[in-house]
Enzyme design. Structure first.
Site, mmCIF file in Angstrom:
data_model
loop_
_atom_site.group_PDB
_atom_site.id
_atom_site.type_symbol
_atom_site.label_atom_id
_atom_site.label_comp_id
_atom_site.label_asym_id
_atom_site.label_seq_id
_atom_site.Cartn_x
_atom_site.Cartn_y
_atom_site.Cartn_z
ATOM 1 C CE LYS A 66 -3.886 1.787 2.828
ATOM 2 N NZ LYS A 66 -4.759 1.482 3.992
ATOM 3 C CB SER A 113 -8.210 3.207 3.241
ATOM 4 O OG SER A 113 -7.352 2.520 4.146
ATOM 5 C CB SER A 125 -8.455 0.249 5.973
ATOM 6 O OG SER A 125 -9.165 1.456 5.976
#
Lengths: 95, 479
Positions: free
Chosen positions: B69, B144, B168
Site C-alpha cells: 500500500k 482504504s 481498511s
C-alpha cells in the site's frame, strides 16, 4: 459565535483556510459529528477509565538515551522544497 | 499468464521449474493491462522486481511478487499515501515491513492506491482516482487498502500489504473476494507506515488462501525496537501449526450484527456458514453486545480516529517535506500548503478531530469516546471467556457502484453492520475476512475475530472453513 464562524476559526487553528464553497459540507459533517458526541454522552461511564491503547502494553518503558536510526543532513533535506546553506528556508520569523 | 499461490511459486522456484525472467516479463505486461482496467497502482516498480531476481534468500517469499500500500515508506521509491500533500515525497528510510520483505527477497511489483491517508472506505478519495473492483469495474474495490485488494483479486500478486484502522483491509478483502487479515495490534511493527490513528492502526495482509496468509504473517511478526508498541511475544510457526480440527472450538455468532443483514442472499449464506461450522464439529453459540454500545461503535471510531489523525498529521505542513505553497510567513506557508495539499474530506476530519481535542471539549468528546471504547472492549472480552472466535458477515452488501458509494451513510443497518469491524481495532484483536460466497456475481465475505495474540486460532478456524468451500485461490482478470 455562530457555527460557521466557529468552524472557520477552528479551521485556521488546524492550519486550513476553509472557503465559502467548502463551508456547507463542513457544517453538515459537524452536525453528524455532534450527533456522534450526543450518542456517547448518553452512555454512563462513571468510574470507567479511558482506554488509550487496546490493552496494557508491556513494552512501554524509557529506552536508553542513545542515538539510533540517525539520518544524514543531506537525507533530512532531500524532500524540502526550499533549502539554503544546509537549512530549510522559510520567511523571516523574527523581525 | 499463469497465476500462482506463494506456496506454488516458491516450489517452482526451489525446483528450478520456472523461467523467472519470462514470468516477470509476462507479469509486468499483465500489470499494465490490469492497471488500465482497475487503476490499482500509484507506482509500478519493475526495476525493483528484477533486482530481486539477481538475489537469493532462504525465505518462502524469495522472488515472490508482492505489492505495498502506498503508505509504506520505501527508501528511494515514491510514497504518496494517495495524497496531493505527498505527491512527490520520496522517503529516505523504509518501513520495517518493507525491510523484512526485502530481506526475504520479495519482488516488489508496485505501490498500491489507497484512500487519501487511509481515511476512507471506498478508495474514491485517492489522488489518482477510484480503484475499480476486478469482479465488476462499475463497482468500487472498497478501501482504504483498495489498490492492494484489487492487485490480489486480479491475480497479479499472491499477496499485498495494507493497513487497517477500522476495517481498511478486511472490508475491501470481502468486497473483492480475497483474504484480508489484521493480526493483533503490536504483532507486526508499524515503523515507517504513514499513520492514521495510532491506537487503532495495524498492519494488514491480503492473500488468496489461508496457508499463504500464515506464511506472510510469520515472516513479518515479531518485536521491532523502533515501534515501541510492538510486542515481545513469541511468534509461532503459523503455517506448520495450522490445524483445521474444530472439535474443541467454540464459535460465537454475533447476532447483534448478523440480525441487521437485510440482503436475503447474504443472510442465507451466513446461515449456511454457521451450519458448516456445526458440521465441522465446532460448538456454535449465539452472542450479543449491548445495543446502545453497538450503536456507539461508529461514534467512538470517528472521534478517536479523527482526533489521533489530526495530531499525527500536524507534521504535514509543507515545510520539511510535502507540497509547499508560497506564503508571506511560516504560518501562511503552512495554511496554504495544507489547504492545497489535502482533499476536502480530510480537512473536515482534521478540523473535527481538533474540535474533540480542544481543551474545553476534550473531556466530553475525546475522553468520553476513550471510556466508551473500554466498555465496548469489555463486552468483547466477556464473549471471549466462552468462545474462541466471534463470527459475523463482513458486510451487508456487495461492492457498491462507484457513483453510489459513500462513507457518510447513517441508516440503522449501516450504523452497526457496516462499522462493527472496528471492534477488532478497539480491542487490538486479530481479525480475518475470507471469501465465502457469490451474490449477484460479486464476492461476499465472512469475518472471524479472535483473542489478542491468538492469530493461530483465527487462521485455524478459517482454514477449516476454507476446506469445505470453493472460494480459495479465486481471482478475476479480464483484458
Amino acid at each position: 459565535m455562530d457555527k460557521e464562524a466557529m468552524l472557520k476559526e477552528l479551521g485556521l487553528k488546524t492550519m486550513f483556510d476553509i472557503s465559502d464553497e467548502q463551508m456547507p459540507a463542513l457544517v453538515d459533517e459537524y452536525e453528524v459529528f455532534m450527533h456522534h458526541v450526543q450518542v456517547l454522552e448518553k452512555i454512563d461511564t462513571t468510574g470507567v477509565a479511558i482506554m488509550a491503547y487496546p490493552y496494557d502494553i508491556e513494552t512501554t518503558y524509557m529506552r536508553e538515551d542513545e542515538p539510533n536510526d540517525v539520518i544524514s543532513r543531506d537525507d533530512a533535506l532531500k524532500n524540502a522544497k526550499e533549502v539554503m546553506q544546509n537549512q530549510v528556508k522559510v520567511p523571516k520569523v523574527v523581525g | 499468464m499463469e497465476t500462482y499461490t506463494i506456496e506454488q511459486l516458491a516450489a517452482k522456484i526451489k525446483n528450478n521449474e520456472i523461467d523467472l525472467k519470462q514470468y516477470y516479463e509476462e507479469l509486468f505486461e499483465e500489470v499494465a493491462i490490469q492497471q488500465k482496467r482497475l487503476n490499482c497502482m500509484v507506482t509500478i516498480t519493475r526495476e525493483e522486481a528484477f533486482k530481486a531476481l539477481e538475489k537469493e534468500s532462504g525465505s518462502m517469499l524469495n522472488k515472490i511478487p508482492g505489492v505495498l500500500k502506498d503508505n509504506y515508506s520505501t527508501k528511494g521509491i515514491l510514497t504518496t499515501a494517495s495524497s496531493r500533500m505527498l505527491e512527490d515525497y520520496v522517503p529516505v528510510y523504509s518501513a520495517a515491513v518493507y525491510e523484512s520483505l526485502e530481506k526475504a527477497n520479495m519482488a516488489l511489483i508496485g505501490k498500491a492506491s489507497m484512500d487519501e491517508l487511509a481515511m476512507g472506505g471506498t478508495n474514491k478519495s485517492a489522488l489518482t482516482g477510484p480503484v475499480l473492483n476486478p469482479w465488476d469495474t462499475s463497482r468500487i474495490s472498497g478501501g482504504s487498502s483498495g489498490g492492494s485488494a484489487a492487485c490480489v483479486a486480479s491475480g497479479l500478486v499472491p499477496f499485498a500489504m495494507g493497513s487497517d484502522t477500522g476495517d481498511s483491509v478486511r472490508k475491501p478483502a470481502g468486497l473483492c473476494g480475497v483474504y484480508g487479515f489484521k493480526p493483533t495490534w503490536g504483532r507486526i511493527s508499524r515503523y515507517g507506515i504513514i499513520p492514521y490513528a495510532s491506537s487503532l492502526d495495524a498492519v494488514g495482509i491480503f492473500t488468496r488462501n489461508v496457508r499463504d496468509m500464515a506464511i506472510v504473517t510469520r515472516e513479518l511478526a515479531g518485536r521491532d525496537n523502533r515501534d515501541m508498541t510492538s510486542s515481545f511475544n513469541e511468534v509461532p510457526d503459523y503455517l506448520a501449526d495450522l490445524n483445521p480440527n474444530l472439535a474443541k472450538r467454540t464459535i460465537a455468532v454475533l447476532t447483534t450484527v448478523s440480525n441487521e443483514v437485510r440482503n436475503e442472499k447474504i443472510k442465507a449464506n451466513f446461515e449456511e456458514m454457521v451450519a458448516k461450522f456445526k458440521e465441522l464439529g465446532a460448538k456454535v453459540i449465539e452472542v450479543t453486545i449491548d445495543q446502545e454500545l453497538a450503536r456507539a461503535i461508529l461514534p467512538v471510531y470517528k472521534i478517536i480516529a479523527n482526533s489521533e489523525a489530526t495530531s499525527n498529521h500536524a507534521c504535514l505542513d509543507g515545510i520539511k517535506y510535502g507540497n509547499r505553497q508560497p506564503g508571506e510567513s511560516v504560518d501562511e506557508i503552512m495554511i496554504n500548503s495544507r489547504s492545497n495539499g489535502f482533499g476536502d474530506h480530510i480537512k473536515r476530519r482534521f478540523i473535527l478531530g481538533n474540535l474533540a481535542l480542544a481543551t474545553e471539549n476534550q473531556e466530553k468528546m475525546f475522553r468520553q469516546a476513550q471510556r466508551v471504547r473500554r466498555l465496548i472492549v469489555q463486552e468483547m472480552d466477556e464473549i471471549f471467556k466462552n468462545a474462541d472466535v466471534i463470527i459475523a458477515p463482513n458486510s451487508g452488501q456487495i461492492a457498491p457502484k462507484v457513483a453510489e458509494a459513500s462513507d457518510d451513510m447513517l441508516s440503522d443497518e449501516y450504523i452497526i453492520l457496516e462499522n462493527y469491524l472496528a471492534l477488532a481495532n478497539f480491542g487490538g484483536n486479530p481479525s480475518l475476512t475470507m471469501p465465502v460466497g457469490m451474490v449477484d456475481g460479486m464476492p461476499i465475505g465472512l469475518n472471524i475475530t479472535g483473542r489478542i495474540f491468538e492469530e493461530q486460532t483465527v487462521l485455524d478456524v478459517a482454514y477449516a472453513l476454507e476446506q469445505v468451500l470453493d472460494f480459495k485461490d479465486r481471482y478475476k482478470r479480464e483484458d
